[in-house]
Scaffold this motif. Sequence first.
Motif, PDB file in Angstrom:
ATOM      1  N   LYS A  55       0.829  -1.350   0.100  1.00 31.15           N
ATOM      2  CA  LYS A  55       0.035  -0.082  -0.057  1.00 31.15           C
ATOM      3  C   LYS A  55       0.807   1.281   0.068  1.00 31.15           C
ATOM      4  CE  LYS A  55      -4.200  -1.792   2.334  1.00 31.15           C
ATOM      5  NZ  LYS A  55      -4.927  -1.941   3.492  1.00 31.15           N
ATOM      6  N   ASN A  56       1.930   1.250   0.815  1.00 34.21           N
ATOM      7  CA  ASN A  56       2.800   2.596   0.785  1.00 34.21           C
ATOM      8  C   ASN A  56       3.627   2.577  -0.500  1.00 34.21           C
ATOM      9  OD1 ASN A  56       2.188   2.962   3.507  1.00 34.21           O
ATOM     10  ND2 ASN A  56       3.848   1.761   4.119  1.00 34.21           N
ATOM     11  N   LEU A  57       3.861   1.469  -1.146  1.00 31.03           N
ATOM     12  CA  LEU A  57       4.793   1.619  -2.450  1.00 31.03           C
ATOM     13  C   LEU A  57       3.830   2.211  -3.475  1.00 31.03           C
ATOM     14  CD1 LEU A  57       6.501  -1.564  -2.694  1.00 31.03           C
ATOM     15  CD2 LEU A  57       7.772   0.741  -2.295  1.00 31.03           C
ATOM     16  N   ARG A  58       2.394   1.928  -3.457  1.00 29.85           N
ATOM     17  CA  ARG A  58       1.368   2.493  -4.457  1.00 29.85           C
ATOM     18  C   ARG A  58       1.183   3.789  -4.117  1.00 29.85           C
ATOM     19  NH1 ARG A  58      -3.084  -2.925  -4.343  1.00 29.85           N
ATOM     20  NH2 ARG A  58      -1.747  -4.284  -5.925  1.00 29.85           N
ATOM     21  N   GLN A  59       1.116   4.199  -2.896  1.00 28.54           N
ATOM     22  CA  GLN A  59       0.985   5.556  -2.460  1.00 28.54           C
ATOM     23  C   GLN A  59       2.164   6.392  -2.822  1.00 28.54           C
ATOM     24  OE1 GLN A  59       0.160   5.753   1.763  1.00 28.54           O
ATOM     25  NE2 GLN A  59      -2.001   4.769   1.561  1.00 28.54           N
TER      26      GLN A  59
ATOM     27  N   LEU B   5       6.887   1.806 -16.391  1.00 27.95           N
ATOM     28  CA  LEU B   5       5.456   1.415 -16.345  1.00 27.95           C
ATOM     29  C   LEU B   5       5.513   0.186 -16.064  1.00 27.95           C
ATOM     30  CD1 LEU B   5       2.894   1.311 -18.234  1.00 27.95           C
ATOM     31  CD2 LEU B   5       4.170   0.414 -20.380  1.00 27.95           C
ATOM     32  N   PHE B   6       6.750  -0.867 -16.332  1.00 25.48           N
ATOM     33  CA  PHE B   6       6.408  -2.283 -16.109  1.00 25.48           C
ATOM     34  C   PHE B   6       6.703  -2.424 -14.419  1.00 25.48           C
ATOM     35  CE2 PHE B   6       7.905  -2.896 -20.415  1.00 25.48           C
ATOM     36  CZ  PHE B   6       6.597  -3.470 -20.891  1.00 25.48           C
ATOM     37  N   TYR B   7       7.459  -1.555 -13.629  1.00 25.72           N
ATOM     38  CA  TYR B   7       7.536  -1.292 -12.438  1.00 25.72           C
ATOM     39  C   TYR B   7       5.972  -1.093 -11.764  1.00 25.72           C
ATOM     40  CZ  TYR B   7       7.931   0.701  -7.649  1.00 25.72           C
ATOM     41  OH  TYR B   7       8.023   0.792  -6.396  1.00 25.72           O
ATOM     42  N   GLN B   8       5.263  -0.284 -12.342  1.00 26.59           N
ATOM     43  CA  GLN B   8       3.849   0.139 -11.430  1.00 26.59           C
ATOM     44  C   GLN B   8       3.025  -0.972 -12.232  1.00 26.59           C
ATOM     45  OE1 GLN B   8       2.981   4.141 -12.996  1.00 26.59           O
ATOM     46  NE2 GLN B   8       4.677   5.126 -12.311  1.00 26.59           N
ATOM     47  N   LEU B   9       3.133  -1.526 -13.321  1.00 27.09           N
ATOM     48  CA  LEU B   9       2.253  -2.642 -13.498  1.00 27.09           C
ATOM     49  C   LEU B   9       2.439  -3.834 -12.786  1.00 27.09           C
ATOM     50  CD1 LEU B   9       2.425  -2.696 -17.584  1.00 27.09           C
ATOM     51  CD2 LEU B   9       0.251  -2.119 -16.207  1.00 27.09           C
ATOM     52  N   GLY B  10       3.665  -3.998 -12.394  1.00 27.02           N
ATOM     53  CA  GLY B  10       3.809  -5.101 -11.451  1.00 27.02           C
ATOM     54  C   GLY B  10       3.363  -4.691 -10.008  1.00 27.02           C
ATOM     55  N   LEU B  11       3.553  -3.679  -9.661  1.00 29.34           N
ATOM     56  CA  LEU B  11       2.939  -3.165  -8.390  1.00 29.34           C
ATOM     57  C   LEU B  11       1.430  -3.365  -8.391  1.00 29.34           C
ATOM     58  CD1 LEU B  11       3.994  -2.014  -5.402  1.00 29.34           C
ATOM     59  CD2 LEU B  11       3.726   0.209  -6.352  1.00 29.34           C
ATOM     60  N   ARG B  12       0.957  -2.791  -9.511  1.00 32.89           N
ATOM     61  CA  ARG B  12      -0.581  -2.758  -9.753  1.00 32.89           C
ATOM     62  C   ARG B  12      -1.337  -4.135  -9.738  1.00 32.89           C
ATOM     63  NH1 ARG B  12      -3.733   1.328 -12.163  1.00 32.89           N
ATOM     64  NH2 ARG B  12      -5.836   0.168 -13.053  1.00 32.89           N
TER      65      ARG B  12
ATOM     66  N   THR C 270       9.519  -4.363   2.521  1.00 30.69           N
ATOM     67  CA  THR C 270       9.191  -2.996   1.629  1.00 30.69           C
ATOM     68  C   THR C 270      10.119  -3.096   0.506  1.00 30.69           C
ATOM     69  OG1 THR C 270       7.996  -1.770   3.242  1.00 30.69           O
ATOM     70  CG2 THR C 270       8.785  -0.609   1.134  1.00 30.69           C
ATOM     71  N   GLU C 271      11.566  -3.115   1.045  1.00 30.25           N
ATOM     72  CA  GLU C 271      12.737  -2.937   0.284  1.00 30.25           C
ATOM     73  C   GLU C 271      12.745  -4.236  -0.556  1.00 30.25           C
ATOM     74  OE1 GLU C 271      12.811  -2.155   3.109  1.00 30.25           O
ATOM     75  OE2 GLU C 271      13.480  -0.186   3.111  1.00 30.25           O
ATOM     76  N   CYS C 272      12.488  -5.362  -0.265  1.00 32.35           N
ATOM     77  CA  CYS C 272      12.279  -6.620  -1.047  1.00 32.35           C
ATOM     78  C   CYS C 272      11.517  -6.532  -2.251  1.00 32.35           C
ATOM     79  CB  CYS C 272      12.116  -7.775  -0.351  1.00 32.35           C
ATOM     80  SG  CYS C 272      11.984  -9.360  -1.089  1.00 32.35           S
ATOM     81  N   PHE C 273      10.217  -6.117  -2.059  1.00 37.85           N
ATOM     82  CA  PHE C 273       9.354  -5.934  -2.962  1.00 37.85           C
ATOM     83  C   PHE C 273       9.577  -4.857  -4.106  1.00 37.85           C
ATOM     84  CE2 PHE C 273       5.745  -7.548   0.136  1.00 37.85           C
ATOM     85  CZ  PHE C 273       6.142  -8.466  -0.008  1.00 37.85           C
ATOM     86  N   GLU C 274      10.026  -3.748  -3.496  1.00 37.31           N
ATOM     87  CA  GLU C 274      10.556  -2.848  -4.649  1.00 37.31           C
ATOM     88  C   GLU C 274      11.659  -3.046  -5.314  1.00 37.31           C
ATOM     89  OE1 GLU C 274      11.553   1.950  -4.521  1.00 37.31           O
ATOM     90  OE2 GLU C 274      11.716   0.861  -2.572  1.00 37.31           O
ATOM     91  N   THR C 275      12.626  -3.604  -4.812  1.00 34.52           N
ATOM     92  CA  THR C 275      13.832  -3.977  -5.593  1.00 34.52           C
ATOM     93  C   THR C 275      13.547  -5.101  -6.508  1.00 34.52           C
ATOM     94  OG1 THR C 275      14.671  -5.322  -3.508  1.00 34.52           O
ATOM     95  CG2 THR C 275      15.495  -3.216  -3.994  1.00 34.52           C
TER      96      THR C 275
END
Length: 724
Positions: free
Chosen positions: A486-490, A540-547, A650-655
């Motif tokens: 949720k924080n990464l999406r925000q 784009l692909f980072y945001q699609l993966g997060l989405r 958080t860092e794991c998901f983002e990286t």
Amino acid sequence: MSSETLNAPSSEPKPIRRLNETLINKIAAGEIIHRPASALKELIENSLDAGSTSIRITVKDGGMKLLQIQDNGCGIRKTDLPILAERFTTSKLSTFSDLARITTYGFRGEALASISHVAHLSVVTKTKLDSCAWRATYSDGALVDQKTGKASEPRPCAGNDGTTITIEDLFYNTPTRLSAFRSISEEYSRILDVITKYAIHNPTVSFACRKGGAASPDISTPSASDTPTTIRLLYGHSIAKELIHHQLSSSKKQRNDDDMDEDEEEEDPESWMAECYFTNANYQAKKMVFLLFINHRLVESARMKRALESVYTGILPKGSSPFVYLSLQIDPRSVDVNVHPTKREVHFLNEETITERIANAMQEQLAKQNHSRTFEYQTLLTGGIMDNDTTLNKKRTRKERDESGDEDKEEGPSTSHAESKKKVYSHHKVRTSLRDRTLDSMFPVTNQSQKPEASSSASAEITPPLNTLSKQRDVKESECFLTSVKNLRQQVAKGKHRQLSEILENHTFIGIVDIHRCLSLIQYSTKLYLVNHDSLAEELFYQLGLRQFGDLSRIKLDPPPSLKELIEIAVAADDSTESSRLSKPQIVDRITKILMDRREMLADYFSLTISENGLVTSLPLLLRDYVPNLDNLPSFLMRLGPQVDWTSETECFETFLRELAYFYIPTPTPTEDEKDQYKAEKWQIQHIMFPAMRRYLVPPKSLLDRDVVQVADLPDLYKVFERC
């Protein structure tokens, strides 16, 4: 008494008094600590001198409320803590002659003393030989009790090997200095700038910086990395892919001129070596980024900056600047480091000669690249729609009547109707249809009936280009209750840049300018933009993966390849692994174990399925009909080991998502038939990737700064033509 009497000079000389030592120290502190960023610079240098491989920084209110730095260095002995914050106490210098051989960052022992006079300073430290850590609090250079403010001794506490220094309420006792700072955000950006520069120069050290209370860091670099990778992480893909690496030294000149042997060169106090990373002619920015390190010390040199910037005078357009990182190693006997209170400047012998040689070498390398920026153009850029046959016949008939001298009264109403319409000048016409000409339409097409083949053998099907956007399935946001996600999406939503969003949502695709340099042209309104489609695609692909986190589709691999064999291929081809302390088989085993131990998590969250016997059976599918280049799969799996931070959620998901996005970037693979070369990649970029950007990309401002450049504006072009 009049003002003249008050201002009149006294006939008696005023007595000379010795200043109070506390006042002396506060005056000296103002020379060393100008702002939070300068305090942090001193602390980072101390951590690096201590041999740290991990440096963690926490900041509140731009460093004014809190500035904390934690490292895993050698620590400080308990017996040294009482004099730690006194002026001119150091472990790096004993005699004045040592300055001629100094190789450490610090040497005067003034930084911590200065901080203790303008802030609340506390230290927690532990050496490897200590059974526990020790906490010490300082005020005006003296060791005191934190609560009572009286003299005290270090107290035992829990802690890890290394040192944690905490600075609170910076400049609390100097209100004039405190009121001079304009904004918290500006101070924080200065802090990030200092960390970024030291992280690039020290790629083997892991840096992380976050705001107090934030879930994820604003800067995070892995340990045991290399300089190009760190530059890509911190400055973006657009700079990293345009970098030129060059090394030179004084030895080449000496060997040619004087024919000196290696032993004599090592004894020469005027010897030097330089390593430089600089951008080629394809990269340009509004402001020059110049990182200068002399003997590993971050310094400034206006003269050297002007000299290197002048190299690009005839290469880049006026108002554009390059990126230059220069590390200069000079014999310590030729460098005077004691010329500035904050060590921001140094003086060294033969400065003019060294600068000239570096500038000439950069110019030679830029000439070898031979990269000229050429752009194709189209004649119907303003987007006029061709008249149909009926209209053309009417115009032809009217023209024939005019030439014969006949008049038709029926033309009156139509003429008046045309005049009643508001005239649209040519320089305000814009594209109104996606059917207008693109760059590809200006070149002959062979085998039009042949469908472009995918560059990979994965089970993802490419649909025809007609109405691709309307046929694309909606990428729905998955339901996720993890706070980190949720924080990464925000963060993505907060970083949205309104102007760039409007450009991408309403753009018209013109064409791919250069598939190798990842350059494409798009038009918005009357403006033409040159964009780096790789950088846009990575975001784009980072945001699609997060989405789609936790609900990603899959690309089934048939037959499934071996995980270990893929990693072996990547490690064997990666030259950076040669500098590692581990052998290549050990690196392969370690990365394989990391992924095998986490395969359940990878399958649940990211749809990366690895079987029990180590076969990669499926990969995540971020965008329907878009197939990544599977030639990059070995490199992707290898990078998941060192580049993903597995220690924090958080860092794991983002990286991980960043690495997945980097894997998805379109990288063309040459085919046997030169006529069909890159056809599939170009088709995917135009018909799948750009429509997806228009629909899903939430662009941050950083893309506008570096990867979206306006190259033409129709009204301005008309003004130029009018002067011709």
